[in-house]
Scaffold this motif. Sequence first.
Motif, PDB file in Angstrom:
ATOM      1  N   PHE A   1       0.837  -1.203   0.000  1.00 50.16           N
ATOM      2  CA  PHE A   1       0.000   0.000   0.000  1.00 50.16           C
ATOM      3  C   PHE A   1       0.871   1.252   0.000  1.00 50.16           C
ATOM      4  CE2 PHE A   1      -2.032   3.519   2.144  1.00 50.16           C
ATOM      5  CZ  PHE A   1      -3.308   3.550   1.614  1.00 50.16           C
ATOM      6  N   LEU A   2       1.878   1.293   0.874  1.00 53.76           N
ATOM      7  CA  LEU A   2       2.749   2.461   0.989  1.00 53.76           C
ATOM      8  C   LEU A   2       3.496   2.719  -0.320  1.00 53.76           C
ATOM      9  CD1 LEU A   2       3.936   4.702   2.748  1.00 53.76           C
ATOM     10  CD2 LEU A   2       5.699   3.078   3.485  1.00 53.76           C
ATOM     11  N   THR A   3       3.993   1.660  -0.930  1.00 56.12           N
ATOM     12  CA  THR A   3       4.711   1.807  -2.196  1.00 56.12           C
ATOM     13  C   THR A   3       3.808   2.385  -3.272  1.00 56.12           C
ATOM     14  OG1 THR A   3       6.132  -0.092  -1.661  1.00 56.12           O
ATOM     15  CG2 THR A   3       6.026   0.582  -3.970  1.00 56.12           C
ATOM     16  N   GLU A   4       2.610   1.819  -3.400  1.00 59.81           N
ATOM     17  CA  GLU A   4       1.661   2.304  -4.402  1.00 59.81           C
ATOM     18  C   GLU A   4       1.248   3.739  -4.113  1.00 59.81           C
ATOM     19  OE1 GLU A   4      -0.336   2.157  -7.870  1.00 59.81           O
ATOM     20  OE2 GLU A   4       0.624   0.359  -7.073  1.00 59.81           O
ATOM     21  N   PHE A   5       1.009   4.061  -2.856  1.00 56.81           N
ATOM     22  CA  PHE A   5       0.578   5.409  -2.486  1.00 56.81           C
ATOM     23  C   PHE A   5       1.664   6.427  -2.813  1.00 56.81           C
ATOM     24  CE2 PHE A   5      -0.358   8.991   0.246  1.00 56.81           C
ATOM     25  CZ  PHE A   5      -1.748   9.065   0.214  1.00 56.81           C
TER      26      PHE A   5
ATOM     27  N   ALA B   1       6.089  -4.380  -7.651  1.00 59.87           N
ATOM     28  CA  ALA B   1       4.634  -4.326  -7.862  1.00 59.87           C
ATOM     29  C   ALA B   1       4.025  -2.939  -7.679  1.00 59.87           C
ATOM     30  CB  ALA B   1       3.902  -5.321  -6.960  1.00 59.87           C
ATOM     31  N   ILE B   2       3.769  -2.263  -8.792  1.00 59.09           N
ATOM     32  CA  ILE B   2       3.002  -1.022  -8.790  1.00 59.09           C
ATOM     33  C   ILE B   2       1.999  -1.068  -9.938  1.00 59.09           C
ATOM     34  CG2 ILE B   2       4.756   0.424  -7.705  1.00 59.09           C
ATOM     35  CD1 ILE B   2       5.469   1.463 -10.512  1.00 59.09           C
ATOM     36  N   SER B   3       0.917  -0.341  -9.774  1.00 55.29           N
ATOM     37  CA  SER B   3      -0.129  -0.287 -10.788  1.00 55.29           C
ATOM     38  C   SER B   3      -0.214   1.098 -11.429  1.00 55.29           C
ATOM     39  CB  SER B   3      -1.488  -0.650 -10.169  1.00 55.29           C
ATOM     40  OG  SER B   3      -2.541  -0.327 -11.036  1.00 55.29           O
ATOM     41  N   THR B   4      -0.351   2.137 -10.602  1.00 57.51           N
ATOM     42  CA  THR B   4      -0.407   3.564 -10.965  1.00 57.51           C
ATOM     43  C   THR B   4      -1.692   4.002 -11.653  1.00 57.51           C
ATOM     44  OG1 THR B   4       0.580   3.535 -13.214  1.00 57.51           O
ATOM     45  CG2 THR B   4       2.107   3.509 -11.328  1.00 57.51           C
ATOM     46  N   ASN B   5      -2.569   3.071 -12.029  1.00 58.44           N
ATOM     47  CA  ASN B   5      -3.721   3.488 -12.821  1.00 58.44           C
ATOM     48  C   ASN B   5      -4.885   2.529 -12.637  1.00 58.44           C
ATOM     49  OD1 ASN B   5      -5.537   3.885 -15.115  1.00 58.44           O
ATOM     50  ND2 ASN B   5      -3.949   5.210 -15.940  1.00 58.44           N
TER      51      ASN B   5
ATOM     52  N   ARG C   1      -6.292   1.215 -16.136  1.00 59.34           N
ATOM     53  CA  ARG C   1      -5.417   0.245 -16.787  1.00 59.34           C
ATOM     54  C   ARG C   1      -5.434  -1.090 -16.076  1.00 59.34           C
ATOM     55  NH1 ARG C   1      -1.280  -2.441 -16.095  1.00 59.34           N
ATOM     56  NH2 ARG C   1      -0.930  -1.616 -14.005  1.00 59.34           N
ATOM     57  N   ASP C   2      -5.457  -1.076 -14.734  1.00 62.71           N
ATOM     58  CA  ASP C   2      -5.396  -2.335 -13.993  1.00 62.71           C
ATOM     59  C   ASP C   2      -6.737  -3.047 -13.963  1.00 62.71           C
ATOM     60  OD1 ASP C   2      -3.466  -3.803 -11.878  1.00 62.71           O
ATOM     61  OD2 ASP C   2      -5.548  -3.928 -11.215  1.00 62.71           O
ATOM     62  N   LEU C   3      -7.825  -2.333 -13.657  1.00 67.75           N
ATOM     63  CA  LEU C   3      -9.118  -2.989 -13.511  1.00 67.75           C
ATOM     64  C   LEU C   3      -9.611  -3.570 -14.837  1.00 67.75           C
ATOM     65  CD1 LEU C   3     -11.615  -3.766 -11.928  1.00 67.75           C
ATOM     66  CD2 LEU C   3     -12.507  -1.455 -12.287  1.00 67.75           C
ATOM     67  N   GLY C   4      -9.498  -2.795 -15.898  1.00 72.04           N
ATOM     68  CA  GLY C   4      -9.978  -3.283 -17.193  1.00 72.04           C
ATOM     69  C   GLY C   4      -9.271  -4.546 -17.636  1.00 72.04           C
ATOM     70  N   THR C   5      -7.947  -4.559 -17.514  1.00 74.67           N
ATOM     71  CA  THR C   5      -7.194  -5.739 -17.942  1.00 74.67           C
ATOM     72  C   THR C   5      -7.274  -6.871 -16.926  1.00 74.67           C
ATOM     73  OG1 THR C   5      -5.208  -4.683 -17.027  1.00 74.67           O
ATOM     74  CG2 THR C   5      -5.586  -4.449 -19.390  1.00 74.67           C
ATOM     75  N   ARG C   6      -7.511  -6.536 -15.639  1.00 74.96           N
ATOM     76  CA  ARG C   6      -7.656  -7.601 -14.632  1.00 74.96           C
ATOM     77  C   ARG C   6      -8.931  -8.398 -14.874  1.00 74.96           C
ATOM     78  NH1 ARG C   6      -4.789  -8.330  -9.959  1.00 74.96           N
ATOM     79  NH2 ARG C   6      -3.838  -6.265 -10.224  1.00 74.96           N
ATOM     80  N   ILE C   7      -9.958  -7.715 -15.357  1.00 79.93           N
ATOM     81  CA  ILE C   7     -11.188  -8.440 -15.717  1.00 79.93           C
ATOM     82  C   ILE C   7     -10.898  -9.427 -16.837  1.00 79.93           C
ATOM     83  CG2 ILE C   7     -13.500  -8.167 -16.695  1.00 79.93           C
ATOM     84  CD1 ILE C   7     -13.641  -5.449 -15.268  1.00 79.93           C
ATOM     85  N   VAL C   8     -10.106  -9.006 -17.815  1.00 79.28           N
ATOM     86  CA  VAL C   8      -9.721  -9.908 -18.909  1.00 79.28           C
ATOM     87  C   VAL C   8      -8.909 -11.078 -18.360  1.00 79.28           C
ATOM     88  CG1 VAL C   8      -8.460 -10.098 -21.093  1.00 79.28           C
ATOM     89  CG2 VAL C   8      -9.734  -8.017 -20.568  1.00 79.28           C
ATOM     90  N   ALA C   9      -8.001 -10.794 -17.421  1.00 75.22           N
ATOM     91  CA  ALA C   9      -7.203 -11.860 -16.815  1.00 75.22           C
ATOM     92  C   ALA C   9      -8.095 -12.865 -16.088  1.00 75.22           C
ATOM     93  CB  ALA C   9      -6.182 -11.262 -15.843  1.00 75.22           C
TER      94      ALA C   9
ATOM     95  N   ALA D   1      -3.963  -2.388  -6.119  1.00 73.37           N
ATOM     96  CA  ALA D   1      -3.689  -1.983  -7.498  1.00 73.37           C
ATOM     97  C   ALA D   1      -4.829  -1.166  -8.088  1.00 73.37           C
ATOM     98  CB  ALA D   1      -3.433  -3.223  -8.355  1.00 73.37           C
ATOM     99  N   ILE D   2      -6.061  -1.476  -7.692  1.00 78.54           N
ATOM    100  CA  ILE D   2      -7.231  -0.833  -8.297  1.00 78.54           C
ATOM    101  C   ILE D   2      -7.591   0.476  -7.608  1.00 78.54           C
ATOM    102  CG2 ILE D   2      -9.705  -1.099  -8.748  1.00 78.54           C
ATOM    103  CD1 ILE D   2      -9.170  -4.135  -8.983  1.00 78.54           C
ATOM    104  N   LEU D   3      -7.510   0.527  -6.278  1.00 80.91           N
ATOM    105  CA  LEU D   3      -8.111   1.643  -5.548  1.00 80.91           C
ATOM    106  C   LEU D   3      -7.141   2.661  -4.951  1.00 80.91           C
ATOM    107  CD1 LEU D   3     -10.909  -0.310  -3.631  1.00 80.91           C
ATOM    108  CD2 LEU D   3     -11.135   1.032  -5.721  1.00 80.91           C
ATOM    109  N   VAL D   4      -5.912   2.274  -4.661  1.00 84.32           N
ATOM    110  CA  VAL D   4      -5.025   3.177  -3.913  1.00 84.32           C
ATOM    111  C   VAL D   4      -4.712   4.451  -4.678  1.00 84.32           C
ATOM    112  CG1 VAL D   4      -2.692   3.404  -2.950  1.00 84.32           C
ATOM    113  CG2 VAL D   4      -4.040   1.363  -2.479  1.00 84.32           C
ATOM    114  N   ASN D   5      -4.707   4.391  -6.002  1.00 86.39           N
ATOM    115  CA  ASN D   5      -4.385   5.608  -6.764  1.00 86.39           C
ATOM    116  C   ASN D   5      -5.422   6.713  -6.555  1.00 86.39           C
ATOM    117  OD1 ASN D   5      -6.182   5.644  -9.563  1.00 86.39           O
ATOM    118  ND2 ASN D   5      -5.854   3.591  -8.774  1.00 86.39           N
ATOM    119  N   ILE D   6      -6.628   6.365  -6.091  1.00 85.53           N
ATOM    120  CA  ILE D   6      -7.658   7.395  -5.868  1.00 85.53           C
ATOM    121  C   ILE D   6      -7.296   8.279  -4.676  1.00 85.53           C
ATOM    122  CG2 ILE D   6     -10.092   7.825  -5.363  1.00 85.53           C
ATOM    123  CD1 ILE D   6     -10.737   5.239  -6.869  1.00 85.53           C
ATOM    124  N   PRO D   7      -7.119   7.716  -3.452  1.00 85.32           N
ATOM    125  CA  PRO D   7      -6.717   8.591  -2.340  1.00 85.32           C
ATOM    126  C   PRO D   7      -5.343   9.214  -2.549  1.00 85.32           C
ATOM    127  CG  PRO D   7      -6.596   6.293  -1.674  1.00 85.32           C
ATOM    128  CD  PRO D   7      -7.305   6.324  -2.991  1.00 85.32           C
ATOM    129  N   ALA D   8      -4.451   8.523  -3.248  1.00 89.35           N
ATOM    130  CA  ALA D   8      -3.121   9.077  -3.497  1.00 89.35           C
ATOM    131  C   ALA D   8      -3.198  10.314  -4.377  1.00 89.35           C
ATOM    132  CB  ALA D   8      -2.220   8.026  -4.139  1.00 89.35           C
TER     133      ALA D   8
END
Length: 228
Positions: free
Chosen positions: A72-76, A121-125, A128-136, A154-161
């Motif tokens: 979480f800290l890394t992504e934030f 492991a970072i997502s940043t978006n 990008r992550d949710l759309g392709t994770r559904i495909v996965a 990966a999906i939500l932390v970029n919002i509060p950040a």
Amino acid sequence: GFPWKKVPYYIFSQVFGAFIAGLLMVGMYWPEIQEFKAESIAAGKGLVYNGGPASLLCTFPNPQQTNLGYLFLTEFFVDSFIGIVIWAHLDPANPFVSPVSAPFGIGLAYAAMVWGFADIAISTNLARDLGTRIVAAIFFGSESFTYLNYSWIAILVNIPATIFATGYYEFLMRDSLSAIGKGHAVHEHGEEGLKRHITNTGAIETGAANVLRRNQSGSDEYDLGKQE
């Protein structure tokens, strides 16, 4: 500003765009993906792990990264850094950034974060992550969402950040309003009144005439120098 009623459509279009991109990628590399799947299963690794078939589409942590607080800290941090850089490049009063250099600067910020943190492991978006994770999840199973309980980071932390980055820049770094407002007189009749004033006083014509005179003077001095 951006109309709030358009926000849900904007979010949906970004997630859907990533979803379609993921489907296209799977379709274009289907033979290679099938071969990769077979090799991964034969090696007893499964399909969902960092470096596995599912990670072609979205982010997964390394097997030893079980500390969600660290992830979480890394992504934030990464998302906040990118957000601050973006706002700095969008600030019209920032004297260190020009419109031409903004795409390069923002792209460099993304690149720096990828170079520095992608291996942990970072997502940043979200989109990008949710759309392709559904495909996965469609092609590699629901573990794409449950693996090490990581997907919500990966999906939500970029919002509060991003909200934090916006507040940090607005309250601690941004001085656009004061910088733009100082030293700029406002005509009592607004922009139209200012245009009429400039026209009536001949300021534009006078300014143009001064420029022409300076140019002519420079040309005469150049000719005189050549003659000498």
